[in-house]
Write an enzyme that holds these catalytic residues in place. Structure first.
Site, PDB file in Angstrom:
ATOM      1  N   LYS A   1      13.456  26.172  27.829  1.00 36.89           N
ATOM      2  CA  LYS A   1      14.832  26.557  27.506  1.00 36.89           C
ATOM      3  C   LYS A   1      15.645  26.693  28.793  1.00 36.89           C
ATOM      4  O   LYS A   1      16.785  26.234  28.885  1.00 36.89           O
ATOM      5  CB  LYS A   1      14.846  27.877  26.712  1.00 36.89           C
ATOM      6  CG  LYS A   1      14.362  27.702  25.275  1.00 36.89           C
ATOM      7  CD  LYS A   1      14.087  29.016  24.563  1.00 36.89           C
ATOM      8  CE  LYS A   1      13.498  28.753  23.185  1.00 36.89           C
ATOM      9  NZ  LYS A   1      13.048  29.958  22.479  1.00 36.89           N
TER      10      LYS A   1
ATOM     11  N   GLN B 112      12.542  36.234  23.378  1.00 37.48           N
ATOM     12  CA  GLN B 112      11.489  35.345  22.887  1.00 37.48           C
ATOM     13  C   GLN B 112      10.517  36.117  21.997  1.00 37.48           C
ATOM     14  O   GLN B 112       9.984  37.155  22.399  1.00 37.48           O
ATOM     15  CB  GLN B 112      10.743  34.716  24.087  1.00 37.48           C
ATOM     16  CG  GLN B 112       9.700  33.690  23.695  1.00 37.48           C
ATOM     17  CD  GLN B 112      10.304  32.427  23.075  1.00 37.48           C
ATOM     18  OE1 GLN B 112      11.329  31.920  23.520  1.00 37.48           O
ATOM     19  NE2 GLN B 112       9.681  31.933  22.003  1.00 37.48           N
TER      20      GLN B 112
ATOM     21  N   ASP C 159      20.389  33.034  18.782  1.00 38.19           N
ATOM     22  CA  ASP C 159      19.246  32.627  17.947  1.00 38.19           C
ATOM     23  C   ASP C 159      19.595  32.696  16.458  1.00 38.19           C
ATOM     24  O   ASP C 159      18.882  32.158  15.619  1.00 38.19           O
ATOM     25  CB  ASP C 159      18.048  33.567  18.199  1.00 38.19           C
ATOM     26  CG  ASP C 159      16.970  32.908  19.051  1.00 38.19           C
ATOM     27  OD1 ASP C 159      16.952  31.658  19.116  1.00 38.19           O
ATOM     28  OD2 ASP C 159      16.149  33.632  19.633  1.00 38.19           O
TER      29      ASP C 159
END
Ligand code: NDP
Length: 296
Positions: free
Chosen positions: A53, A97, A120
């Site tokens: 990422k 994460q 997200d």
């Protein structure tokens, strides 16, 4: 029939080109898009994902800051850092994460991120807005990426029967929500299957669009695919392979070789959905940056 391959790498590259142009335009207005990433613990797969990422952020001109914290970091400390990031106007997107260590409550952490920085798309405010049909809500990156893939191959799910296997909050459930919406590139009739579904094979065989996100290697076999169906394999599984350089290889949740003989389109693993997930994260980040400045 031998299926055409849906090239996630190529589609993701074209999304990243657009994101890069948007990031450049923002920079010209004095806004530097910035994503803050938190990784707690040493999970090897999570480290790889975070590394990927961050690399892709750099490629499209998104600044990156990160907090790589030891597994024993307290929930209090995690929340403190998130509060700091929430309050910092130079940070536009925040990603934690998953999975988090057992002593940390994922919902508490997810809900601490400001919805406008929740790139997200996991915050309940974004989940709720998306479910209510608000197209401005951040969408979870993986299912959104699948929808963008369908658009790129010109396959409109409208009126078709989509079967989503898996009902997780990050993939299956939002995938079903997105596909059933009264919106362009949606309007499908959606069935959600899961581990308690009777006759999974029979349900899968009804699908014009079969999306599989179960996390079990090659569990959907060729005989479960309807002739001419579009097959999207979200799964990423490591299986031992002594002949592979690393001692393992990646396979999806679909038995690719069998399914491609029946499907009309199919995603490979790797090189299918995975790159799209990251591309949509970058897209959400520049969107958040633009909104922070009132430009989008
Ligand atoms: P979860 O484990 O959270 O959910 C799996 C879902 O599959 C559950 O709903 C479960 O049902 C269902 N399931 C499990 N076994 C079966 C079975 N035998 N038959 C039918 N349904 C079953 O996984 P995720 O949704 O997070 O991820 C799924 C896969 O996608 C994983 O391989 C993951 O690595 C991959 N992934 C890939 C991404 C990418 O970018 N390519 C991004 C995110 C995930 P139940 O609810 O009843 O337990």
């Amino acid at each position: 029939m031998t299926a055409k391959i849906i090239d996630g790498n190529a589609i993701a590259a074209s999304v990243r080109e657009d994101v890069k142009a948007e990031a450049t335009a923002l920079r010209e207005k004095g806004i530097e898009p910035c994503l803050a990433v938190m990784l707690v613990g040493e999970d090897p797969a999570s480290r790889v994902y975070v590394g990927m990422k961050e690399k892709k952020c750099a490629e499209v001109g998104i600044r990156n800051i990160d907090a790589r914290l030891p597994a024993e970091t307290s929930q209090e400390e995690i929340l403190r850092i998130l509060d700091e990031w929430n309050a910092d106007p130079s940070i536009h997107g925040i990603l934690v994460q998953l999975p988090l260590p057992d002593h940390v409550d994922e919902s508490t952490v997810t809900e601490r991120i400001l919805p406008e920085k929740d790139v997200d798309g996991f915050h309940p405010v974004n989940v709720g807005r998306m479910s209510a049909g608000d197209t401005d809500a951040f969408r979870p990156c993986t299912p959104h990426g699948v929808q963008v893939m369908l658009k790129h191959i010109g396959w409109d799910p409208s009126g078709k029967h989509a079967v989503v296997v898996g009902r997780s909050n990050i993939v299956g459930r939002p995938m079903a929500t997105i596909l059933s919406q009264k919106q362009p590139w949606a309007n499908a009739t959606v069935t959600v299957a899961h581990s308690r579904s009777d006759d999974l094979a029979g349900i899968c065989r009804l699908a014009d669009l079969l999306i599989v996100a179960v996390g079990r290697p090659e569990s959907v076999t060729g005989d479960m695919v309807k002739e001419g169906a579009v097959v999207i394999d979200v799964g990423v599984n490591r299986v031992d392979d002594p002949e592979a350089p690393k001692g393992y290889r990646l396979v999806g949740d679909v038995a690719f070789e069998e399914a491609k003989e029946v499907a009309s389109w199919i995603t490979p693993v790797p090189g299918g959905v995975g790159p799209m997930t990251i591309a949509m994260l970058l897209q959400n980040t520049v969107t958040a940056a633009g909104r922070s400045a009132g430009t989008s």
